[in-house]
Design a protein around this motif. Structure first.
Motif: not given
Length: 126
Positions: A57-61
């Motif tokens: 997973t990315d953090l900024n979404m």
């Protein structure tokens, strides 16, 4: 070829279509089944009906960020032990500590090469 979804399936959560496609292509070419989600909310919805062995997973979404997703996954008994790999541009120690505290299993910085993704996936999935 449609690969059955098993505990070797990797869920990629990132709001960037380019990142999702690149990571998916790398992992699929190495033989791992892949699912994708645009953000944490979509990932949680997907995980209600799919079994995965790894979440990247990315953090900024939008909708739900990666830290919130990690916290929510760790509260679900079926996903409490699933490895979660953070793939993000955020490299400061405070953010890494927040992700670790939430339950992240590992960290890769963007941009990342395909070899690093396959090596870490192999290590986490065995």
């Amino acid at each position: 070829m449609n690969v059955p979804r098993t505990s070797r399936t990797v869920l990629i959560v990132d709001d960037s279509v380019t990142v999702r496609r690149m990571v998916a292509a790398v992992l699929e070419s190495a033989g791992w089944p892949v699912l994708v989600a645009n953000d944490g909310a979509e990932a949680l919805s997907l995980l209600e009906r799919e079994v995965v062995g790894l979440v990247i997973t990315d953090l900024n979404m939008p909708e739900m960020d990666g830290i919130t997703l990690i916290e929510r996954l760790r509260r679900l008994p079926a996903l409490a032990e699933v490895p979660i790999l953070v793939l993000t541009t955020e490299m400061d120690e405070d953010t890494k500590a927040r992700a670790r505290d939430a339950g992240a299993s590992g960290w890769l910085g963007k941009p990342v090469d395909g070899r690093a993704i396959t090596d870490v996936t192999a290590a986490l999935l065995g």
